[in-house]
Each structure stands twice: as C-alpha cells, then as structure tokens.
Write an enzyme that holds these catalytic residues in place. Structure first.
Site, PDB file in Angstrom:
ATOM      1  CG  ASP A 326      -1.973   1.014   1.263  1.00 49.06           C
ATOM      2  OD1 ASP A 326      -2.315   1.526   0.178  1.00 49.06           O
ATOM      3  OD2 ASP A 326      -2.496   1.325   2.358  1.00 49.06           O
ATOM      4  CD  GLU A 329      -0.047   5.396  -4.079  1.00 49.34           C
ATOM      5  OE1 GLU A 329       0.452   5.662  -2.970  1.00 49.34           O
ATOM      6  OE2 GLU A 329      -0.930   4.544  -4.243  1.00 49.34           O
ATOM      7  CG  ASP A 426      -8.436   4.433  -0.178  1.00 45.29           C
ATOM      8  OD1 ASP A 426      -8.246   3.201  -0.166  1.00 45.29           O
ATOM      9  OD2 ASP A 426      -7.688   5.247   0.390  1.00 45.29           O
TER      10      ASP A 426
END
Ligand code: MIG
Length: 685
Positions: A326, A329, A426
């Site tokens: 997670d 990026e 999300d």
C-alpha cells in the site's frame, strides 16, 4: 536516438531510461522509419504515424484521433475504459474517496491500445516522469502525449486488440501466475484486530462459504513499523497464521514503504545506505504512518536485495503467504490538500480535470533524490518506477522464502503485471462508486494488468446493505475478489449482512466458485498470452461501435458476458448483447445479438455461442468449435461438431447447452443424454 525492430514491435529511444524493455525476436518484423519528426511503422495490416517533437528536456507525441477510434489503457482511472475525450495525468497519486472524473489515481501506466474499425495497435511511452495524455480533449482530432522526459516509444502490433496485449506482454513481461488460492474469496478490513477477533470473523465466514485468504491491515504492527507486530494485539503472530492455515486460509500482511527513522530499528539500520536522500545528501524524511520516516530507494539494486531479505525473513518467520503493498505511489503526509478543483468538477459530472502539479507534489516525497549508479535523480523524474521496483524486490523476497508469490499492489507502472495484482484503491461506498468501480477495474485490466480487483462493498463511507450485496455480485468475476472496508464503516462480511442481503452475497460467492475452473483457465491464458481476464466489450467486439459505449457490463474472457445490477431498488436491467447467439444461464433462454434484452435475473450472465467453459460440476459447451482449456493439471482439448464431442484430458461431465440430444458421441462412443433446463447433460465418461 535509436530505432529498433522486433517481433511485431518497434522501439524509438529518445533518451536513456533506467527501465528499458528488450524487443522480442522473430517474425513478423514491422517496417519503420523516423526522419527526426515523424515515426512511421507498418505491420500486420496496420500503419501508424506519430509526430514526435522534442522541447528541451520534454517530449510531445501526437497522433491523429479518428472519428471511430477508441483508446484503452493508462492504468487506474475514474473514467470509462474507452479513454476517448479524456485528459489524463501520468503521476501516481493517492486519492481517497475519488469520484468519476478525478485524475490522476494510484497507477499510471503509459500504455494505450488504439482500436479503429476492428484493427488495433499499442503505444507505450516509457517515461516514469510527469506527463499528460490528452485523448481528443483539447484538440478534437488529436491524441497528444506530453512528458517531461526523453522517453522510449514502443509501437506494438497484433492481429487484433487481444493480440496487441500478447505483444505488450512479450515486451514488458508476462503476467505472473497467481497461486490458486489467490482466485478465491478474500476477507479484509481496516483493521481486523486483536488476534482473537480476527480469528473469530474468519471462522464465522469460513463456516458458511469457502474462504481463501485474510488480510492484516496496518494495525497489526507496533506503531505502524514495518516487519513488527503489536504483541498486545497479536500476542502470537505465528500461532495466528498457523491457526488460519489449519482452516485452509492464507494470511496476507500489509507492508508500507515507510521506514521509521528510529535508532535501533533493524530495517532502518539495514537500509540506511540506500534510502532516498535530499539535495544535500542527507536522509530524506517525511511523515508517514509510523511518524517521521525514510523511504527505501527501490531503484537501487542493493536496496532491492535488502528489502527482499527483509520480506523473506518476515514471511518465513510468521508463515505469511502474501504481501499487500500500500501507499507505494509513494504517498507521504506532508500536506492535506483536498483536491478541491477536481472534486468540484467531478461533482458536476465533468470530464477529468487533473489536479494541479502543486497538489500532486505535496503528497509525493518532493525534494527527495534517488541514486542510480552514482547519479542523483530527483524523485519526480522517475516516480513511476517506485512501485515497479518495490514489487520486483518483494516478489524476489517471496520466492526466496519459498512462496508462490502473491502481491496485491495499489500503485504500478509498465511491467507491474509480472509481479503483482492491483486493486483500485479507496473508492466510495456509493452506487456511483459501484458503477465507477466497473469502469476503473475494466480500464485497469485493459492496461495490461490482468489481475485486478476492487474493495467489495466499497472502501470509504457507509454504503447500504443492498449496495454491498450488489457489489458482491458485480465483482463476482473479478480476478481478485476481496471484501475490504475503511475504519468507521459497517461490517461487509457476508455473514454480517442482514439475512436478505447475506443470502445474495453468499449466492454471488457460490456463483464465482462454480466458475473458478474457468477463471483458472483465464489466469493461465493471461500468464501465457498476456490476455486480460475481465474485458470491456469493445475488446471482444472491436468492430461494434456500440460495444465501446457499454461500461456496466463486462466479458469474462471470451465466453461469458456479465451484466450486474448496479442501481438501487432495481430488480431487472437492460442488457446489451453484441453479435452472436447468447444463452442466459439462469433461464436457459437464447438471444440473438446485436440486441438489447431485459433480464429479470439477479445476476444476468450469458454464454456466447462457440464456447467451452469449464465449471465446477462439468464442462459447458455451447455451439460448435474446438477449444484448448488450461488447468493446473495440464491442457484439455475439446471439440464439438453436431452430435460428436471429442475430449482429451477432461474427466468430468459435459453439458451441451441449448440443445436436447438423445445421445452424443463422446470420443466415438455413444452416450445417452439427460435433459436439463440448460440442455443436454452427459455423465463423466
Ligand atoms: O492512509 O492501511 O488504500 O486499503 O485500508 C490509508 C490503511 C492507508 C489506504 C488503502 C486502504 C487501507 C488503508 N490505506
């Protein structure tokens, strides 16, 4: 500058890239030339012309956009899978609770497939830097790609759109074959804890329906420090994982890229000389979940090696099977910019309006540098590579620990399909969010990442139970099928829904499990040929203009069409069926396409004439043809012509759908047919 030719592929390098892909050797080789301005290439009945312009360190690539030209690719987007008329930013970005039109999201993949009148080719703009892709938005008849870099351009040919994905996978790498448990039902929430409560919810669900995996979100860690456990919450981590394993359930643990800057913390010590640095060669620190943290420089091979060892150690010590990557990026908490402008446009239902660079950069490690072969490179110039090399290192770590790797990653880049499955982040738990999820998942799948999924139930916000039940249905054929919810949201586990919706969710799960052999076949086909598993209709019917306009239906491989119900209160829906004969599996009725039909089924699912679909209780054959089916035990060959069926490697029963036959010759021997609602059933040979 160099021009290279390979099998069905052309590469024009305008500058040097850290991640470069060798072209496959072999025939057919395209013809190509570059005169300094225009790149022309032809192969496989398709001609391509790109105008290439260098502006200092930046590059602009232009291409005509035809009136009937459609564009797939670009990664995770809150936009229909056909990217026509959109404007997209290449810059991986965490966007909580995103809505239709917001851009960019988690995974920018600079790969596009252009489809026009049934013909197709692919374009890769290999640059991990900031860029903008304008698909007939600013200029009506032009696609304009602008990157702050000197990229490599790849043109990828094929006999049709699907074949272009094969060429893409030959160039950037074949998708990994997930372990078979990865295709089952996965349970997750932010966060199951403590240990007893986690075990309890798992046992409860597993009593009702086969469950394959449970995920541990960040609260299992001690102060959110990677590779640690909060022993007050999980007093016996290895015991917990072992207990899960006895139930046949794998544990997937989240790992974030934040390395807490804390003396004595082992990962900090071990990674110390390969962390991102500042302009003055000091340690780059940013706020992340554990507090002030450093970030591993995954572009540095030494760092990948050590990270791989940390992963291998961690999964081995505790018996963990998969890793959930997670925030990769990567995202840091240095600002709390609300994407205001983008949100207002999105609320108005407008076409994507990108976030300003300012907004994007403040969530990225701005001011951080990578060190590659002694050269310092600002993070923004190579951002796309971060999740790619993190996934590569994690993959190697899992292999080292003797695991069949499974990684679920949020961010990605060209080639990420070799290492990880992706989910769409999300998404809000709203009906709009559900419709948006279909678009996002199909669009990501059509970006060369076959293993995709979305949070079942939606992540952000409460949603309602009917929505959650419909979400279980809509996602039932997604390669990754994982329930996941944010903190502060209602329970979405099937056993915790009110009875009416619990029933719908459990039925949806059972439907998926019935088709698992087909999904497994498609996983193999993805691994071997690079084909997407879930497909926007236009990929299967590239000469059908209407097919490109449908994004609340999807093809599951070439043979099934699924049209989930995604409206509150709806009991039926209109379904578009492209050309060919289609049999609705819940009614046994056939329909001739192209046409629209009203379905009253709870999960409108159609099989296309000319199909062989392996399911748990037999093999569905509808129409005539010859097929190769992949299984973990080997290849099955099937052919059917009239009353004759030839089988090699299939030992189960056979359904001939849509026809009542007294007898069928299976491998030459007459077999009596049994009449069923769907057609003729023949017992296992
Ligand atoms: O800042 O780990 O998309 O799935 O539950 C939020 C907590 C961090 C974002 C992920 C979400 C996950 C959550 N994470």
């Amino acid at each position: 500058m160099s021009l290279e030719l390979g099998r069905k592929s052309v590469k024009l390098a305008l500058g040097r890239q850290i991640l470069s892909f060798p072209l496959p050797a072999g025939e057919p080789r395209p013809a190509a030339e570059f005169d300094g301005k225009s790149l022309r290439a032809t192969c496989c009945g398709v001609g391509v012309e790109l105008l290439v312009e260098r502006r200092g360190g930046a590059t602009v690539v232009r291409k005509r956009l035809g009136a009937r030209e459609h564009v797939f690719g670009l990664g995770t987007r809150a936009y229909p899978p056909d990217r026509r008329r959109g404007r997209f930013i290449l810059f991986n970005n965490d966007l909580y609770g995103y809505q239709l039109g917001m851009d960019p999201l988690y995974a920018s993949i600079p790969f596009m497939v252009f489809v026009e009148d049934g013909r197709a080719f692919g374009l890769v703009v290999n640059s991990p830097a900031y860029g903008v892709v304008d698909v007939g938005f600013s200029k009506y008849s032009e696609v304009v790609v602008e990157v702050e870099d000197l990229p490599e351009l790849y043109i990828l040919f094929g006999e049709g759109p699907l074949d272009v994905y094969t060429t893409y996978s030959e160039v950037t790498g074949r998708p990994f074959l997930p372990p078979s448990w990865a295709l089952g039902l996965h349970l997750s929430r932010y966060s199951y804890e403590p240990q007893d409560a986690a075990a309890e919810v798992v046992r409860e669900v597993a009593r009702e329906v086969p469950l394959d995996a449970v995920y541990l979100d960040i609260d299992y860690m001690e102060g959110y420090k990677q590779f640690t456990w909060d022993l007050r919450k999980f007093p016996d981590p290895a015991g917990f994982v072992h207990e899960m394993r006895e139930l046949g359930i794998r544990v997937v643990a989240i790992v974030d890229p934040y390395i807490k800057a804390e003396p004595g913390y082992r990962p900090f010590r071990e990674l110390l000389d390969c962390l991102l640095v500042t302009e003055n060669d000091e340690l780059f620190l940013a706020r992340g979940w554990p507090g002030l943290s450093a970030l591993p420089d995954f572009l540095n091979p030494k760092c990948r090696e050590r990270w791989g060892d940390l992963i291998a150690d961690f999964v081995k010590t505790y018996g963990i099977d998969g890793v959930w990557l997670d925030m990769n990026e990567p995202t840091v908490f240095n600002c709390d910019a609300l994407a205001t402008r983008s949100r207002i446009y999105a609320l108005a239902g407008a076409t994507p309006h990108g976030l300003t660079k300012e907004e994007l950069l403040c969530k990225a490690p701005r001011g951080a540098y990578h060190v590659v072969e002694g050269e310092k490179i600002p993070h923004e110039r190579v951002r796309g590579l971060y999740p790619y090399f993190e996934a590569e290192a994690t993959y190697r770590g899992l292999l080292k620990a003797g695991r069949e790797p499974f990684i679920l990653s949020r961010s990605g880049y060209l080639g990420i399909q070799k290492y990880a499955a992706l989910w769409t982040g999300d998404v809000p738990s709203t009906w709009e969010g559900l419709r948006l999820t279909l678009m996002a998942v199909l669009g990501l799948s059509a970006s060369g990442v076959p293993f995709v999924g979305a949070d079942v139930g939606g992540f952000a916000g409460l949603g309602d139970y009917e929505l959650i039940a419909r979400w279980y249905q809509a996602a039932a054929f997604f390669p990754i099928y994982r329930v996941h919810r944010d903190k502060g949201t209602t329970d979405a586990e099937p056993t915790r829904l009110p009875a009416r919706y619990r029933h719908m969710a459990l039925e949806a799960i059972k439907t998926r499990l019935r088709f698992l052999p087909y999904l497994r076949h498609l996983a193999w086909a993805a691994h071997l040929h690079g084909y997407p598993i879930v497909r926007p209709l236009g990929l299967e019917f590239p000469d059908d203009e209407d097919a490109f306009k449908i994004h609340d239906e999807y093809m599951v491989g070439p043979f099934l069409l699924f049209a989930p119900i995604v409206d509150k209160g709806a009991k039926q829906r209109d379904v578009y069926l492209p050309r060919g004969a289609w049999l609705e599996l819940s009614t046994g009725k056939t329909h001739l396409g192209p046409s629209w039909t009203l379905s009253e089924s709870d999960m409108p699912l159609y099989i296309r004439s000319g199909s062989a679909v392996p399911v748990q209780d037999g093999l569905y054959i509808y129409g005539e043809g010859a097929w190769t089916i992949y299984t973990d035990g080997g290849v099955v060959e099937v052919a059917r012509e009239g009353g004759k069926v030839r089988l090699r490697g299939w030992t189960g029963g056979v359904y001939i759908l849509g026809e009542m036959l007294d007898e069928v010759y299976i491998n030459g021997a007459a077999k009596p047919g049994l009449a069923t609602k769907l057609g003729t059933y023949l017992d296992a040979p």
